[in-house]
Write a protein that holds these residues in place. Structure first.
Motif, PDB file in Angstrom:
ATOM      1  N   THR A   1       6.958 -72.314 -14.046  1.00  0.00           N
ATOM      2  CA  THR A   1       7.284 -73.690 -14.444  1.00  0.00           C
ATOM      3  C   THR A   1       7.788 -73.769 -15.871  1.00  0.00           C
ATOM      4  OG1 THR A   1       5.538 -74.497 -12.965  1.00  0.00           O
ATOM      5  CG2 THR A   1       6.387 -76.043 -14.618  1.00  0.00           C
TER       6      THR A   1
ATOM      7  N   GLU B   1       2.616 -76.504  -0.768  1.00  0.00           N
ATOM      8  CA  GLU B   1       2.864 -75.476   0.247  1.00  0.00           C
ATOM      9  C   GLU B   1       1.746 -74.439   0.257  1.00  0.00           C
ATOM     10  OE1 GLU B   1       6.639 -73.958  -0.885  1.00  0.00           O
ATOM     11  OE2 GLU B   1       7.755 -75.777  -0.323  1.00  0.00           O
TER      12      GLU B   1
ATOM     13  N   GLU C   1       5.293 -79.430  -5.593  1.00  0.00           N
ATOM     14  CA  GLU C   1       5.767 -79.136  -4.235  1.00  0.00           C
ATOM     15  C   GLU C   1       5.342 -77.738  -3.801  1.00  0.00           C
ATOM     16  OE1 GLU C   1      10.052 -78.455  -2.029  1.00  0.00           O
ATOM     17  OE2 GLU C   1       9.945 -79.918  -3.675  1.00  0.00           O
ATOM     18  N   ARG C   2       5.486 -76.767  -4.695  1.00  0.00           N
ATOM     19  CA  ARG C   2       5.103 -75.399  -4.361  1.00  0.00           C
ATOM     20  C   ARG C   2       3.590 -75.285  -4.151  1.00  0.00           C
ATOM     21  NH1 ARG C   2       9.303 -75.057  -2.839  1.00  0.00           N
ATOM     22  NH2 ARG C   2      11.098 -73.923  -3.640  1.00  0.00           N
TER      23      ARG C   2
ATOM     24  N   TRP D   1       2.312 -69.437 -11.369  1.00  0.00           N
ATOM     25  CA  TRP D   1       2.956 -70.740 -11.187  1.00  0.00           C
ATOM     26  C   TRP D   1       3.222 -71.436 -12.514  1.00  0.00           C
ATOM     27  CZ3 TRP D   1       5.438 -71.164  -7.017  1.00  0.00           C
ATOM     28  CH2 TRP D   1       4.952 -70.632  -5.826  1.00  0.00           C
TER      29      TRP D   1
ATOM     30  N   GLY E   1       9.953 -68.488  -6.063  1.00  0.00           N
ATOM     31  CA  GLY E   1       8.557 -68.075  -6.002  1.00  0.00           C
ATOM     32  C   GLY E   1       8.332 -66.626  -6.370  1.00  0.00           C
TER      33      GLY E   1
ATOM     34  N   LEU F   1      10.460 -70.959  -9.858  1.00  0.00           N
ATOM     35  CA  LEU F   1       9.818 -71.893  -8.935  1.00  0.00           C
ATOM     36  C   LEU F   1      10.563 -71.948  -7.606  1.00  0.00           C
ATOM     37  CD1 LEU F   1       8.889 -74.860 -11.284  1.00  0.00           C
ATOM     38  CD2 LEU F   1       7.278 -73.489  -9.955  1.00  0.00           C
TER      39      LEU F   1
END
Length: 508
Positions: free
Chosen positions: A187, A170, A166-167, A183, A207, A204
């Motif tokens: 995670t 974006e 999902e991130r 990232w 961010g 996550l």
């Protein structure tokens, strides 16, 4: 007359003081030089080749550790001197595959773990426990990494992999590059925190980094400094004055955070039988192998680093080398997208059975960019031991140097190149393959023997699942800023600067 005698006495006193100073200076110079000559020409290990400066003055290698270049220097030493290299007066590094069995394997007296002076390891952690405690810890913890546990943990892990996707979606909408190291770190730390404490670290979700990640980064940077403090007291004293408070503060802050999270999970359980690490560990309560609260805290802390940092490192390295090797990226991406009709079909079981080429891409990344690039050193037990045909005296520090073993042409053809095909069945069985004679048993990224990585099963499933999901959902391009990303330093673990990647939503 009295004045004359007083003057003579004063001159004699100054004479003696000056001589004492000269003697002290002489001894300060002579002793290290004599010790260096002993190390080079009279030491029991003098017949084993290695860098003379490191053998004569071991602090020289420690300084390389502080600079983040020591592991590369060990690799260069193996290239120059061969499979068996003396890298300090009492330390031998091996890259021959047989050394894994001789040092770490079953069937002989256990080689105790060795840590440099200045590094104080917690005996309550499985990685640094004595033999009897290690057996007890492993018995209490092993069930948390079984196939049954993995099946129970998969839905928990999927939550964070879904959030990663999902991130990245974006990010893909912006058209800008993004740091994949960040990232992957978010995670793996989030999901391991949930498995260890029932609490995500919100990396996550928010961010951004957090106290845990920041503290680990700082502590790894300080590790070589602690080794230098132990090896060179005078220089170490200076460094301690400069950085000692920072090290202590980082350690204290980290311990406070770990203790709070563990106590909350142990004593205020919100979800019973959720199948996470602590759930399985606490099932040992009332058994001979039970873990105390202090042991649970110490080992949950260890698992956070060992179970997240290493996996994030591997995923970062695999992503980089795939993007540097277009044919491998194309083949792995096509394999994933042809194997599954939807994102939801990608599960632990399916990725391990349907994606053989992606699997060898990950295996090759483990070889070329090993998450643990150094030696896991051991001390030769009482008496002497045979290692790769050599009789090594007791208390000698020995180990297989991961990166040197994996990057050596003695073990792998075109060893410095990323070539996943070397792991395919046809390369193993076909004598015509240029990789047929690769010594694959030199590659032990999860170590070997009774103290191998307890979380190997989880790590393999996790890295396969995350990589498959990323390749299925996105087209990736390496930003030019990261074209030489692999040229980085090692401070215990890889430095891992930002890996800038352009992420685009795939067109279905």
């Amino acid at each position: 007359m009295a004045g004359f005698l007083q003057q003579i006495g004063s001159e004699l006193k100054e004479y003696h003081i000056s001589h004492l100073i000269l003697i002290a200076v002489f001894l300060g110079i002579a002793y290290p030089c004599l010790h260096a000559l002993y190390n080079l020409y009279l030491h029991p290990l003098r017949h084993i080749p290695g860098p003379p400066l490191w053998i004569a003055f071991p602090t020289a290698r420690t300084i390389g550790m502080v600079r983040g270049i020591a592991e590369f220097q060990v690799r260069e030493a193996h290239e120059k001197y061969g499979e068996i290299v003396r890298i300090s007066p009492n330390t031998i590094s091996f890259i021959n595959p047989q050394a894994w069995k001789d040092i770490y394997g079953h069937g002989h007296a256990e080689f105790p773990k060795y840590y440099p002076k200045g590094i104080n390891m917690d005996p309550k952690k499985i990685i640094s426990s004595n033999a009897s405690d290690h057996f007890r810890f492993r018995r209490a913890m092993l069930s948390a990494f079984s196939d049954k546990a993995l099946a129970q943990q998969e839905p928990l892990i999927k939550v964070y992999v879904d959030l990663l996707i999902e991130r990245l979606r974006e990010v893909s909408e912006s058209g800008n590059s993004t740091d994949m190291v960040q990232w992957y770190n978010f995670t793996t730390f989030d999901l391991i925190a949930d498995l260890a404490y029932g609490t995500p670290l919100q990396g996550l979700a928010e961010g951004k980094s957090n106290a845990w990640l920041d503290n680990i980064s700082k502590l790894m940077r300080y590790m070589p400094i602690l080794v230098l403090i132990g090896a060179a007291p005078v220089l170490g004293l200076i460094l301690k004055l400069v950085a000692g408070s920072k090290v202590r503060n980082s350690q204290a802050n980290h311990l406070a955070l770990v203790t709070k999270l563990a106590h909350d999970r142990i004593h205020h359980r919100k979800q019973a039988d959720r199948g996470d690490f602590m759930d399985y560990f606490m099932r040992s309560r009332g058994q001979p192998h039970e873990l105390s609260d202090a042991e649970l805290i110490a080992n949950s802390d260890l698992l956070m680093v060992a179970g997240s940092e290493t996996t994030a490192t591997l995923l970062s390295g695999a992503t980089y080398w795939l993007l540097k090797t277009p044919h491998a990226l194309k083949k792995a991406t096509e394999e994933v997208r042809n194997a599954f009709k939807s994102d939801e079909e990608i599960t632990f079981h399916e990725v391990r059975t349907k994606l053989p080429y992606m699997a060898v891409c990950l295996e090759e990344a483990l070889r070329l960019f090993p998450p643990v690039p150094m030696s896991l050193t051991r001390s030769v037990p009482k008496g002497s031991m045979q290692i790769v045909g050599l009789t090594i005296p007791e208390k000698t520090v020995v180990g297989v140097h991961h990166m040197s073993a994996y990057h050596s042409e003695l073990n792998f053809h075109r060893a410095r190149e990323y070539i996943p095909e070397r792991w395919l069945p046809e390369s193993v069985t076909n004598p015509a393959s240029p990789f047929y004679n690769d010594r694959r048993d030199a590659h032990r990224p999860f170590s070997f023997g009774p103290r191998d990585c307890i979380g190997r099963n989880l790590a393999i499933h996790e890295m396969h699942l995350i990589m498959a999901r990323v390749l299925w959902n996105f087209d990736l391009d390496l930003d030019d800023k990261s074209r030489d990303w692999h040229n980085q330093k090692i401070f215990g673990l890889w430095e891992k600067p930002p890996l800038e990647v352009v992420v685009r939503q795939r067109k279905i």
